[in-house]
Design a protein around this motif. Structure first.
Motif, PDB file in Angstrom:
ATOM      1  N   ARG A 146       0.835  -1.196   0.000  1.00 12.55           N
ATOM      2  CA  ARG A 146       0.000   0.000   0.000  1.00 12.55           C
ATOM      3  C   ARG A 146       0.876   1.254   0.000  1.00 12.55           C
ATOM      4  NH1 ARG A 146      -3.918   1.872   5.027  1.00 12.55           N
ATOM      5  NH2 ARG A 146      -4.682   3.804   4.083  1.00 12.55           N
ATOM      6  N   ARG A 147       0.517   2.200  -0.845  1.00 14.55           N
ATOM      7  CA  ARG A 147       1.168   3.502  -0.989  1.00 14.55           C
ATOM      8  C   ARG A 147       2.508   3.433  -1.707  1.00 14.55           C
ATOM      9  NH1 ARG A 147      -0.624   7.150   3.818  1.00 14.55           N
ATOM     10  NH2 ARG A 147       1.303   8.259   3.372  1.00 14.55           N
ATOM     11  N   ALA A 148       2.975   2.224  -2.073  1.00 12.77           N
ATOM     12  CA  ALA A 148       4.228   2.121  -2.816  1.00 12.77           C
ATOM     13  C   ALA A 148       4.067   2.770  -4.190  1.00 12.77           C
ATOM     14  CB  ALA A 148       4.644   0.663  -2.961  1.00 12.77           C
ATOM     15  N   ARG A 149       5.162   3.258  -4.751  1.00 11.08           N
ATOM     16  CA  ARG A 149       5.091   3.972  -6.014  1.00 11.08           C
ATOM     17  C   ARG A 149       5.168   3.006  -7.197  1.00 11.08           C
ATOM     18  NH1 ARG A 149       6.305   5.082  -1.459  1.00 11.08           N
ATOM     19  NH2 ARG A 149       8.575   5.048  -1.797  1.00 11.08           N
ATOM     20  N   VAL A 150       4.278   3.217  -8.157  1.00 14.14           N
ATOM     21  CA  VAL A 150       4.241   2.437  -9.392  1.00 14.14           C
ATOM     22  C   VAL A 150       4.446   3.402 -10.551  1.00 14.14           C
ATOM     23  CG1 VAL A 150       2.887   0.920 -10.886  1.00 14.14           C
ATOM     24  CG2 VAL A 150       2.666   0.746  -8.383  1.00 14.14           C
ATOM     25  N   ALA A 151       5.551   3.265 -11.257  1.00 12.19           N
ATOM     26  CA  ALA A 151       5.823   4.117 -12.410  1.00 12.19           C
ATOM     27  C   ALA A 151       5.099   3.562 -13.630  1.00 12.19           C
ATOM     28  CB  ALA A 151       7.324   4.190 -12.677  1.00 12.19           C
ATOM     29  N   VAL A 152       4.501   4.450 -14.410  1.00 10.65           N
ATOM     30  CA  VAL A 152       3.797   4.057 -15.631  1.00 10.65           C
ATOM     31  C   VAL A 152       4.472   4.757 -16.805  1.00 10.65           C
ATOM     32  CG1 VAL A 152       1.618   4.165 -16.888  1.00 10.65           C
ATOM     33  CG2 VAL A 152       1.619   3.629 -14.451  1.00 10.65           C
ATOM     34  N   LEU A 153       5.111   3.967 -17.655  1.00 11.89           N
ATOM     35  CA  LEU A 153       5.825   4.483 -18.821  1.00 11.89           C
ATOM     36  C   LEU A 153       5.170   3.893 -20.066  1.00 11.89           C
ATOM     37  CD1 LEU A 153       8.218   6.049 -20.058  1.00 11.89           C
ATOM     38  CD2 LEU A 153       9.596   3.982 -19.773  1.00 11.89           C
ATOM     39  N   LEU A 154       4.206   4.619 -20.596  1.00 14.96           N
ATOM     40  CA  LEU A 154       3.411   4.153 -21.727  1.00 14.96           C
ATOM     41  C   LEU A 154       3.236   5.271 -22.740  1.00 14.96           C
ATOM     42  CD1 LEU A 154       0.548   2.365 -19.746  1.00 14.96           C
ATOM     43  CD2 LEU A 154       2.261   1.196 -21.140  1.00 14.96           C
ATOM     44  N   GLY A 155       3.258   4.911 -24.024  1.00 17.81           N
ATOM     45  CA  GLY A 155       2.853   5.856 -25.040  1.00 17.81           C
ATOM     46  C   GLY A 155       1.349   6.018 -25.029  1.00 17.81           C
ATOM     47  N   LYS A 156       0.866   7.036 -25.718  1.00 21.62           N
ATOM     48  CA  LYS A 156      -0.574   7.283 -25.721  1.00 21.62           C
ATOM     49  C   LYS A 156      -1.327   6.097 -26.319  1.00 21.62           C
ATOM     50  CE  LYS A 156      -1.338  12.199 -25.454  1.00 21.62           C
ATOM     51  NZ  LYS A 156      -2.160  13.286 -25.998  1.00 21.62           N
ATOM     52  N   GLY A 157      -2.348   5.637 -25.619  1.00 20.03           N
ATOM     53  CA  GLY A 157      -3.125   4.504 -26.081  1.00 20.03           C
ATOM     54  C   GLY A 157      -4.061   4.024 -24.994  1.00 20.03           C
ATOM     55  N   LEU A 158      -4.806   2.975 -25.272  1.00 21.99           N
ATOM     56  CA  LEU A 158      -5.831   2.495 -24.347  1.00 21.99           C
ATOM     57  C   LEU A 158      -5.252   1.872 -23.085  1.00 21.99           C
ATOM     58  CD1 LEU A 158      -8.436   0.937 -26.823  1.00 21.99           C
ATOM     59  CD2 LEU A 158      -8.400   3.225 -25.813  1.00 21.99           C
ATOM     60  N   ASN A 159      -3.973   1.503 -23.087  1.00 16.73           N
ATOM     61  CA  ASN A 159      -3.375   0.948 -21.870  1.00 16.73           C
ATOM     62  C   ASN A 159      -3.134   2.007 -20.798  1.00 16.73           C
ATOM     63  OD1 ASN A 159      -3.299  -1.741 -22.625  1.00 16.73           O
ATOM     64  ND2 ASN A 159      -1.243  -1.618 -23.492  1.00 16.73           N
ATOM     65  N   VAL A 160      -3.091   3.283 -21.191  1.00 16.46           N
ATOM     66  CA  VAL A 160      -2.811   4.343 -20.217  1.00 16.46           C
ATOM     67  C   VAL A 160      -3.842   4.364 -19.090  1.00 16.46           C
ATOM     68  CG1 VAL A 160      -2.676   6.839 -19.865  1.00 16.46           C
ATOM     69  CG2 VAL A 160      -1.454   5.774 -21.770  1.00 16.46           C
ATOM     70  N   PRO A 161      -5.149   4.466 -19.370  1.00 15.23           N
ATOM     71  CA  PRO A 161      -6.099   4.474 -18.254  1.00 15.23           C
ATOM     72  C   PRO A 161      -6.101   3.172 -17.466  1.00 15.23           C
ATOM     73  CG  PRO A 161      -7.264   4.332 -20.351  1.00 15.23           C
ATOM     74  CD  PRO A 161      -5.837   4.644 -20.674  1.00 15.23           C
ATOM     75  N   VAL A 162      -5.811   2.055 -18.122  1.00 18.93           N
ATOM     76  CA  VAL A 162      -5.704   0.791 -17.388  1.00 18.93           C
ATOM     77  C   VAL A 162      -4.557   0.887 -16.382  1.00 18.93           C
ATOM     78  CG1 VAL A 162      -5.278  -1.687 -17.576  1.00 18.93           C
ATOM     79  CG2 VAL A 162      -6.653  -0.529 -19.311  1.00 18.93           C
ATOM     80  N   VAL A 180       2.919   7.031 -10.599  1.00 19.19           N
ATOM     81  CA  VAL A 180       3.977   7.935 -11.061  1.00 19.19           C
ATOM     82  C   VAL A 180       4.006   7.868 -12.587  1.00 19.19           C
ATOM     83  CG1 VAL A 180       6.404   8.576 -10.923  1.00 19.19           C
ATOM     84  CG2 VAL A 180       5.302   7.447  -8.972  1.00 19.19           C
ATOM     85  N   PRO A 181       3.185   8.668 -13.280  1.00 20.07           N
ATOM     86  CA  PRO A 181       3.228   8.668 -14.744  1.00 20.07           C
ATOM     87  C   PRO A 181       4.509   9.331 -15.231  1.00 20.07           C
ATOM     88  CG  PRO A 181       1.336   9.926 -13.895  1.00 20.07           C
ATOM     89  CD  PRO A 181       2.230   9.641 -12.761  1.00 20.07           C
ATOM     90  N   ILE A 182       5.163   8.719 -16.203  1.00 18.13           N
ATOM     91  CA  ILE A 182       6.412   9.252 -16.744  1.00 18.13           C
ATOM     92  C   ILE A 182       6.182   9.668 -18.190  1.00 18.13           C
ATOM     93  CG2 ILE A 182       8.824   8.734 -17.305  1.00 18.13           C
ATOM     94  CD1 ILE A 182       8.909   6.804 -15.015  1.00 18.13           C
ATOM     95  N   ASP A 183       6.716  10.823 -18.531  1.00 21.51           N
ATOM     96  CA  ASP A 183       6.641  11.311 -19.903  1.00 21.51           C
ATOM     97  C   ASP A 183       7.162  10.231 -20.850  1.00 21.51           C
ATOM     98  OD1 ASP A 183       6.835  12.614 -22.325  1.00 21.51           O
ATOM     99  OD2 ASP A 183       8.070  14.278 -21.574  1.00 21.51           O
ATOM    100  N   PRO A 184       6.343   9.751 -21.784  1.00 24.59           N
ATOM    101  CA  PRO A 184       6.798   8.659 -22.660  1.00 24.59           C
ATOM    102  C   PRO A 184       7.949   9.033 -23.577  1.00 24.59           C
ATOM    103  CG  PRO A 184       4.681   9.534 -23.402  1.00 24.59           C
ATOM    104  CD  PRO A 184       4.948  10.132 -22.050  1.00 24.59           C
ATOM    105  N   ARG A 185       8.227  10.327 -23.716  1.00 27.31           N
ATOM    106  CA  ARG A 185       9.353  10.758 -24.533  1.00 27.31           C
ATOM    107  C   ARG A 185      10.660  10.805 -23.755  1.00 27.31           C
ATOM    108  NH1 ARG A 185       7.806  16.454 -26.929  1.00 27.31           N
ATOM    109  NH2 ARG A 185       8.169  16.909 -24.723  1.00 27.31           N
ATOM    110  N   SER A 186      10.627  10.468 -22.484  1.00 33.80           N
ATOM    111  CA  SER A 186      11.803  10.626 -21.631  1.00 33.80           C
ATOM    112  C   SER A 186      12.948   9.721 -22.056  1.00 33.80           C
ATOM    113  CB  SER A 186      11.439  10.301 -20.176  1.00 33.80           C
ATOM    114  OG  SER A 186      10.478  11.184 -19.668  1.00 33.80           O
ATOM    115  N   PRO A 187      14.176  10.265 -22.074  1.00 35.39           N
ATOM    116  CA  PRO A 187      15.346   9.405 -22.285  1.00 35.39           C
ATOM    117  C   PRO A 187      15.613   8.570 -21.039  1.00 35.39           C
ATOM    118  CG  PRO A 187      16.047  11.636 -21.792  1.00 35.39           C
ATOM    119  CD  PRO A 187      14.539  11.678 -21.898  1.00 35.39           C
ATOM    120  N   VAL A 188      16.508   7.604 -21.177  1.00 31.71           N
ATOM    121  CA  VAL A 188      16.816   6.698 -20.064  1.00 31.71           C
ATOM    122  C   VAL A 188      17.222   7.481 -18.822  1.00 31.71           C
ATOM    123  CG1 VAL A 188      18.412   4.918 -19.262  1.00 31.71           C
ATOM    124  CG2 VAL A 188      17.455   4.779 -21.563  1.00 31.71           C
ATOM    125  N   GLU A 189      18.046   8.518 -18.984  1.00 33.10           N
ATOM    126  CA  GLU A 189      18.562   9.262 -17.836  1.00 33.10           C
ATOM    127  C   GLU A 189      17.443   9.905 -17.026  1.00 33.10           C
ATOM    128  OE1 GLU A 189      21.485   8.667 -20.939  1.00 33.10           O
ATOM    129  OE2 GLU A 189      19.511   9.641 -20.966  1.00 33.10           O
TER     130      GLU A 189
END
Length: 533
Positions: A58-74, A87-96
């Protein structure tokens, strides 16, 4: 804010309620494909089951790295239903950048997709805290176990997981880039997010018949409106993909085909749509609200856009990611616009105060810093107690308890009726040869020139201990005004110390994920000498 069953209304419970009332109603559409509310709820429950089964606390952080699409709301609702902090991450983000966010938030799980495999693999090599990836197949090169999307689909269920979540629990951490480019991590609770959502649904009379366009990336505060306000009303979110957004004509065609009724973006996106979207050829009578925020909407572009969408009402909403939205101003007719355009009055769940440098209220009409308090204000910057003490300040209230205010860093004026007008960002006031200069005023002067469609200014050292102003503009198709002519015209508008030393004419500006001008990237681009005027 409760459900019909008496439980507190939380972000993920909105899709469960919508699925019970209207299971076949479209929740999300993208590229012609649809997820109904029933399908979205079932898949979100499946993802929650997978996350819990792989040890999510509970309360642990889950990063979501997805391009735009139907999986995003899931990814969104599944994380929240499992009791995690999204924790949504900008899908354009480089590895760093992905590494910085994973490390800073201490994320233990990552939800992604095959298209991001290389970025995920590179990031995980530097982030041993991440113990599980959902959305990829396990292979010898992936340093942690993976669960594919097929398993999520197999776990789909009508029953939400039995996880205790309360209103003051964290809901999501959004990241924005400050002036240094280092991300600020902004934590909101279910309560602060729902407070904004309920205000938005009420103020703009959202219903299940509405279709909201999702223009910005899902890691921005704009997505809070696009996804969550839509779900609260049982409306449909229409995801606009990067391929569509690159072509204003294709975008206006999609808006017509999807019968979009509510649009929310930065003004720049609307300017491009107005200039190059062939709006006069489209039937956009379905559009009833156009909301804009985040930057100045040049008056000449705003008037034209309002004339092209005569059936729509326009609303200027103001507020940073830290406060969601705190003030708003519904515009009158195009012929009655004022300059500058007000940012309006406080929303029903917020209050505002204009203060001097000592945090003392200033009289109406005087400029001061805007403070905001209310239920939509963030909990704070993740992992930055010193910064939180600077921006979340306590002031005495009518009783013995103090009230917490957020210091916006924006300078405003309050009119006699309480309406606020924006003056400038505190961090965009500069000294040029001993004179104070508001960079927003220089940009406004450039935008007043007929050929100029977009303008951005910044400062560089002048070699004499002061600063010089440099400007860049994008001009309209067929316009032939030269930098020399523009500087001459600015000489009739601005005092000498506020005039740019140079003007570069560019074909386009670098953009942030919300389509604002990326001034950091622009400064690098121009000072490295790749463009000029």
């Amino acid at each position: 804010m409760t459900t019909p069953t008496g439980k507190p209304m939380l972000l993920h419970r909105m899709i469960d309620e919508a699925a019970l009332r209207h299971p076949e109603a479209p929740a999300v559409r993208c590229d012609g494909a649809t997820l109904t509310y029933e399908q979205l709820a079932r898949q979100a429950h499946g993802l929650a089951a997978v996350l819990l089964g792989t040890g999510l606390q509970r309360r642990a952080r889950v990063a979501v790295l997805l391009g735009k699409g139907l999986n995003v709301p899931v990814g969104f609702y599944g994380t929240l239903a499992a009791g995690g902090t999204l924790v949504p991450i900008d899908p354009r983000s480089p590895v760093e950048q992905v590494v910085r966010i994973l490390r800073a938030t201490g994320a233990t799980h990552l939800v992604s997709e095959p298209e991001k495999r290389d970025v995920v693999r590179g990031a995980l090599a530097a982030c041993p805290e991440v113990s599980q990836v959902v959305g990829l197949e396990t292979d010898d090169e992936m340093p942690v176990p993976c669960v594919p999307w097929a398993t999520v689909a197999a776990e789909a269920s009508d029953r939400p997981p039995a996880v205790e979540v309360i209103e003051v629990d964290p809901s999501y951490i959004l990241h924005t880039s400050g002036s240094t480019g280092i991300p600020k991590l902004i934590l909101h609770t279910h309560h602060s997010a729902m407070s904004f959502v309920d205000w938005a649904v009420s103020e703009y009379s959202l219903t299940r018949d509405d279709r909201l366009s999702n223009h910005s990336s899902h890691h921005t505060c704009f997505a809070t409106f696009d996804y969550y306000a839509a779900a609260r009303a049982g409306a449909t979110t229409v995801i606009l993909t990067p391929a569509v957004l690159m072509m204003p004509g294709s975008l206006s065609t999609l808006l017509e085909r999807e019968r979009v009724s509510v649009w929310y973006s930065v003004p720049t996106a609307l300017v491009q749509l107005s200039l190059r979207g062939d709006l006069e050829k489209r039937d956009l009578s379905s559009v009833r609200w156009v909301l804009f925020a985040g930057e100045t909407f040049p008056e000449k572009h705003l008037r034209r856009t309002m004339q092209q969408l005569p059936g729509a009402r326009f609303s200027h909403v103001y507020g940073s990611t830290e406060v969601n939205v705190c003030t708003y101003h519904h515009l009158p007719e195009a012929s009655d616009l004022s300059d500058p355009l007000p940012i309006g009055k406080a929303c029903s769940n917020s209050s505002t105060l204009v203060v001097d440098d000592e945090l003392r209220p200033v009289p109406d009409g005087e400029m001061g810093e805007l403070l905001v308090r209310g239920s939509t204000v963030m909990s704070g910057y993740w992992g930055e107690p010193a910064r939180n003490r600077q921006v979340l300040v306590r002031r005495p209230s009518a009783g013995e308890l103090d009230e917490v205010y957020f210091r916006t860093g924006d300078r405003v004026r309050a009119l006699e009726d309480g309406t606020l007008t924006f003056v400038a960002r505190a961090d965009r006031q500069v000294k040029v040869r001993g004179h104070r200069v508001e960079l927003e005023e220089v940009e406004a002067a450039l935008l007043s020139l007929a050929p100029v469609e977009e303008a951005a200014v910044f400062t560089v050292p002048d070699g004499e201990g002061s600063s010089a102003i440099r400007a860049a503009v994008v001009v309209g198709t067929g316009e032939r005004s030269t930098p020399r002519e523009m500087l001459a015209d600015l000489g009739k508008i601005l005092p000498p110390h506020a005039r740019p030393a140079e003007v570069a004419v560019l074909e386009s500006f670098p953009r942030t994920p919300t389509n604002k001008v990326d001034r950091n990237a622009l400064r690098v681009r121009l000072t490295e000498g790749r463009d000029g005027g």
